[in-house]
Design an enzyme around this catalytic site. Structure first.
Site, short mmCIF file in Angstrom:
data_model
loop_
_atom_site.label_atom_id
_atom_site.label_comp_id
_atom_site.label_asym_id
_atom_site.label_seq_id
_atom_site.Cartn_x
_atom_site.Cartn_y
_atom_site.Cartn_z
N LYS A 160 -33.25 60.20 123.27
CA LYS A 160 -34.03 61.57 123.56
C LYS A 160 -35.55 61.57 123.19
CE LYS A 160 -30.34 65.01 123.89
NZ LYS A 160 -29.59 65.89 122.99
N TRP A 207 -9.29 62.90 112.95
CA TRP A 207 -8.48 61.92 113.59
C TRP A 207 -7.15 61.97 113.60
CZ3 TRP A 207 -11.36 59.74 116.95
CH2 TRP A 207 -12.78 59.76 116.64
N PRO A 242 -10.17 63.69 123.68
CA PRO A 242 -10.94 64.72 123.66
C PRO A 242 -12.24 64.56 123.08
CG PRO A 242 -9.46 64.88 121.87
CD PRO A 242 -9.01 63.47 122.76
N LYS A 252 -31.55 51.52 122.38
CA LYS A 252 -30.31 52.66 122.60
C LYS A 252 -31.15 53.76 123.45
CE LYS A 252 -27.39 52.09 118.54
NZ LYS A 252 -27.04 52.68 117.48
N TRP A 292 -9.92 56.53 117.66
CA TRP A 292 -8.99 56.91 118.43
C TRP A 292 -7.62 56.25 118.78
CZ3 TRP A 292 -7.66 58.02 123.99
CH2 TRP A 292 -6.85 59.31 124.03
N ASP A 300 -11.60 68.63 121.33
CA ASP A 300 -11.54 68.43 120.03
C ASP A 300 -12.44 69.49 119.08
OD1 ASP A 300 -11.06 67.04 117.67
OD2 ASP A 300 -12.03 64.98 118.29
N GLN A 309 -13.94 53.16 119.66
CA GLN A 309 -12.75 53.97 119.75
C GLN A 309 -11.69 52.85 119.20
OE1 GLN A 309 -12.42 57.28 119.35
NE2 GLN A 309 -14.46 57.57 119.87
#
Ligand SMILES: [Zn+2]
Length: 967
Positions: free
Chosen positions: A604, A528, A45, A601, A568, A84, A564
């Site tokens: 923005k 988590w 999620p 990276k 996760w 989430d 993750q």
């Protein structure tokens, strides 16, 4: 964005989205598989209180593609997404909104108000996410999405925790934990891992502790001067030698320092003026007392205060850095806290929960100073007091809060843990069943992490999260009850309103059991823990959907980014192993990270990547998906550089090529009134070229299937690109004449059938990865419904002979063309012959000879015996007058064809053609090859009287005038 700003591709993709919506294609594709074997997918999620960003396109494309692929392969693939909703990212945003931070301000504001604002914010960008999913072509069931704030979800999470408790793996411990002073909560070790920064400048302070009964100093070293008011002891390493060293300070005063012998060179090496006066063992130093740097208030009130400011032996003391004398402030480190516990000296907690200096630790004028700001002031104070040997700065790696970027410190706090260390072997054991892509993560990043598994701190001293279902006896902290369901709580507290399980409502729920009063502990669960419970909680198991849960557990596939692995992927594995003694998933596809074209990276601020909506409006979603999915770094847990020109290359080299092939087919099929047999069946051709493209197709189907089944997406997709190229630049190019021939013979029908079949199968092979164009092409070719409702193409073994023979022919042609280029003779100029020595017999077949003659533009192929077994090839590059004349005629044909096009003629329009030239060689060429020119250009008449204003072109230094008109 206005339609006129959108590319043709984008407009077509949006039209397809509308078609899918109207035809309910996603639902239909799922309904078609009712009762089919289940392919279970768990969707990790995302937070819906942040916008989807460019990096999400990769994982979204992978998840969608595999769902589509497995559906076409015959599986029922439920694709339900989730949100989430709890945790620090939400709280952080709301704290900013209210301008509050810290527990005090939070409680002043009111938890009800704060949590109501959190709740209101969690779906802020839900519709943006749904739009994003829609536009990228992600088929996911947003209607039945689960959310971690749902009461049902929380109830399953409670049940999960109770299961862990029942198995004896939940405990409360006083530990020194990575701690964020801004969020005022401990973090788990895997959260800690997310926030390390390199090259952080910090003090490097050599601090002197004067022995109580001797005029010498223990030389300690610290990078955290703020922790010195919390100093309670020093430690030395057992078995090591320590030395007394006489050294002059900056003012020339002699002093004696004690440090590890092995650290002497590193610490004092640059100082010439020192002398070792004595050597002792660590054991001889142990037990000695030194003068505290700071005088704590009410020392007598501390339990075991007589053990303060002593030297202890501890294995943990490092001989690799520092001085070999460890400054022990037990509150601020895991190991130093253990040293304190083993040796029974008090923990001096000199910082408060917000990371500020507390009064009572000998530096009261610094009370309220943030710990990092205290470094300089403490150093100054100790320098004046004569307790500093040297103060420098150095750069090292330091952890920051991965949510709010505050510097972290270790802090002793009472925390709830899952005893993961006790089930480490089991975790490793159940992990054996998991198939990782890329494979190295299994034993590497994941396996190593499991091997070093630590107890998991699951309580957070926060507000917006699933409340921990633990009620404690107000008179006996060791007596607590872990609640596993709403019904269980309702039994104990019948009057309680349990409509909303969030704080502060749940905090008000108290009950009396056996005459004892129980109140809930304050903490909420680590978010988590909630996402790790997702396989259980999304089904509200075991309260509902028991059968469905069992059908979908464990997942056949999950996929997220590399980060993750220790988040996760890990938490699911821990929970699943504890509860069910199984892993939570069978296959993991770990995707990589999109970097900017320059390797930086995505930022923005730097604008080093294009706005996603701009890519959708220009190149479109298909090309973006193909670009990402065919990149082996991107689908293999590696870094890929995003280069927008790569999208344009794919559009031109793959998608436009496919479109041109389809257009070519449709144009001629329409002219000839050719209709495919429905259903489309595998053709049984006689022609070598047909056999070859069908063999290429079979070969590609087998390869794509094998690789996609193995989760090797880039390896699955690149062969489709090669097939599209072969279909266009070899099969169609070589077959053109078969479509042009006006007689409606069997060969032509077969060419139509083979090309149609090939293009339909290509559309199916492309469908999971480029769902828009593939469906458009499929519908254009078949007048059927969606390609996404078809079964994945199958193939028996590819015809190896056909593949091999064409490969040899193409190698011969490549070599012949090279010899032409070396002789500087253009391909349009016919040559008399090519001689092939030691040729395999299949080359002598008419089909093969015809291809070689045409591609090399030679009149004949001569086969000769070879001097060696290896095949050799010699192109005869001698030009006769006739060959030269034919070369000129070929040039004329090319110009006539382009003039036909410019004049807007249809491909089958007949023309009147006129050619004139004053050059004798040109006149002769026109005369000798007039029939050929007329035939190739569909001219019914060829004369020299111009029918229109003629176009003059120069060929080989001479001029020819061309005119034409529709006949
Ligand atoms: Zn924080």
């Amino acid at each position: 964005m206005a339609d006129k700003m959108k590319s043709r591709v984008a407009v077509s993709e949006e039209a397809m989205l509308e078609t899918w919506r109207k035809e309910d294609t996603f639902q239909q594709s799922f309904a078609n598989r009712t009762g089919a074997p289940v392919f279970s997918f768990y969707d990790g999620p995302p937070f819906a209180n942040g916008l989807p960003h460019f990096g999400h396109t990769l994982v979204t494309s992978i998840k969608d593609s595999l769902g589509r692929y497995k559906t076409m392969r015959g599986y029922s693939v439920e694709r339900r997404n989730g949100w989430d909703c709890h945790g620090l990212p939400v709280e952080f945003a709301i704290e900013k909104q209210f301008g509050v931070s810290g527990k005090k301000q939070m409680l002043e504001l009111g938890l009800d108000k704060f949590n109501a604002a959190c709740r209101a914010s969690v779906f802020t960008y839900k519709s943006e996410w749904e739009d994003f999913f829609g536009r990228v072509g992600r088929w996911t069931d947003t209607e039945h999405a689960y959310a971690s704030i749902d009461r049902d979800y929380t109830e399953s999470v409670w049940w999960t925790l109770q299961q862990i408790h029942t198995k004896g793996l939940l405990y409360e411990g006083f530990k020194s934990m990575p701690y964020c002073p801004r969020c005022e909560t401990p973090l788990s070790n895997f959260e800690l891992n997310e926030g390390y920064k390199d090259n952080v400048s910090d003090p490097s302070l050599f601090v002197k502790f004067k022995l109580a009964d001797e005029d010498v100093y223990l030389l300690g070293w610290t990078t955290t001067p703020w922790s010195l008011p919390g100093n309670a002891a020093s430690a030395v390493k057992p078995g090591e030698s320590y030395v007394y060293v006489a050294v002059n300070d900056d003012e020339g005063h002699s002093q004696t320092l004690i440090l590890a012998k092995k650290r002497l060179e590193a610490v004092l090496g640059e100082q010439k003026d020192y002398e070792v006066v004595k050597e002792v063992t660590a054991e001889q130093l142990a037990g000695r007392t030194y003068e505290p740097l700071f005088a704590i208030k009410d020392r007598g009130s501390y339990t075991n205060q007589e053990n303060l400011y002593k030297v202890w032996l501890a294995d943990h003391v490092s001989i690799e850095d520092g001085t070999g004398v460890l400054h022990v402030a037990p509150s601020f480190g895991e190991e130093v806290l253990r040293i304190g516990e083993e040796n029974n000296f008090p923990t001096l907690v000199s910082l408060d929960a917000s990371g500020r200096m507390k009064a009572g630790y000998g530096a009261d004028d610094l009370t309220g100073t943030f710990f990092k700001d205290a470094d300089r002031l403490i150093t100054e104070r100790l320098t004046i007091n004569g307790n500093v040997y040297a103060a420098e700065t150095f750069e090292h790696t330091y952890p920051f809060c991965y949510r709010c970027d505050s510097p972290l410190f270790y802090y002793s706090i009472s925390t709830w843990f899952v005893r993961v260390s006790a089930i480490k072997d089991k975790l490793l054991d159940t992990a054996k069943e998991i198939n990782w892509n890329p494979e190295h993560i299994k034993e590497g990043r994941f396996g190593k992490w499991l091997a070093g598994a630590r107890d998991w701190a699951i309580s957070r001293n926060r507000y917006w999260g699933a409340p921990m279902p633990i009620w404690r006896n107000v008179d006996d902290p060791s007596d607590y009850i872990v609640i596993g369901s709403i019904a269980e709580l309702k039994d104990l507290a019948p009057e309680a309103n349990l409509e909303d399980l969030h704080r502060p409502f749940i905090d008000a729920v108290t009950f009396i059991k056996d005459g004892k009063t129980y109140e809930r502990i304050d903490e909420v669960l680590d978010c988590w823990f909630e996402s790790g419970s997702m396989p259980i909680a999304q089904q509200h198991y075991p309260f509902e959907n028991k059968e469905k849960f069992e059908k979908l557990f464990l997942a056949d596939y999950i996929g997220e980014g590399l980060d993750q692995t220790r988040l996760w992927f890990y938490v699911q594995h821990v929970i699943s192993t504890i509860l069910f003694d199984r892993p939570a998933y069978k296959n993991v596809l770990v995707n990589g990270m999109i970097m900017a074209a320059d390797g930086q990276k995505l930022s923005k601020r730097l604008k080093n990547y294009p706005p996603i909506e701009d890519v959708f409006a220009q190149e479109g979603a298909d090309v973006l998906r193909l670009y990402l999915l065919s990149n082996n770094q991107a689908v293999n847990a590696d870094y890929m550089r995003f280069n927008r020109s790569g999208l344009k290359d794919l559009q031109r080299n793959v998608m436009a090529t496919l479109d041109n092939s389809v257009r070519f087919f449709r144009m001629y099929a329409e002219l000839d009134g050719w209709k495919p047999r429905i259903p489309v069946a595998h053709p049984q051709p006689a022609n070598a070229l047909d056999n070859w493209i069908l063999a290429r197709l079979d070969e590609t189907i087998l390869e794509v299937t094998r690789q996609a089944d193995d989760y090797k997406l880039a390896h699955a997709i690149n062969p489709i690109f090669a097939l599209i190229d072969d279909a266009s630049n070899w099969y169609i190019r070589r077959s053109r004449r078969r479509f042009w021939k006006s007689e409606d013979d069997a060969d032509k029908a077969q060419a139509y059938e083979v090309l149609h079949y090939t293009l339909v199968k290509i559309a199916q092979l492309l469908a999971p990865w480029a769902p828009f164009a593939s469906d458009r092409v499929y519908r254009e070719l078949t007048s059927d419904t969606s390609v996404h409702l078809t079964n994945w193409p199958t193939a028996s073994e590819a015809d190896g002979t056909a593949l091999h023979e064409m490969k040899v022919i193409r190698e011969i042609i490549a070599e012949g063309l090279k010899q032409r280029a070396d002789a500087k003779i253009k391909v349009r100029q016919p040559l008399s012959k090519v001689t092939i020595a030691a040729a395999p017999s299949f080359l002598e077949q008419a089909d093969a000879v015809a291809i070689i003659c045409e591609e090399l533009n030679v009149k004949t192929v001569v086969f000769a015996a070879g001097k060696t077994p290896a095949m050799t090839l010699a192109l005869d590059v001698e030009l006769t007058d006739t060959l030269q004349a034919e070369g000129l005629a070929r040039d004329i044909i090319r110009h006539v064809q382009s003039l036909r096009k410019q004049s807007g003629l249809e491909v089958d329009d007949r023309i009147k053609l006129a050619l004139s030239s004053s050059d004798a060689a040109m006149q002769s060429a026109i005369q000798s090859f007039g029939d050929m020119i007329a035939q190739e250009t569909l001219a019914t008449t060829l004369g020299s009287e111009h029918v229109e204003a003629p176009l003059e072109v120069t060929l080989e230094g001479t001029t020819v005038a061309i005119s034409l008109a529709k006949a």
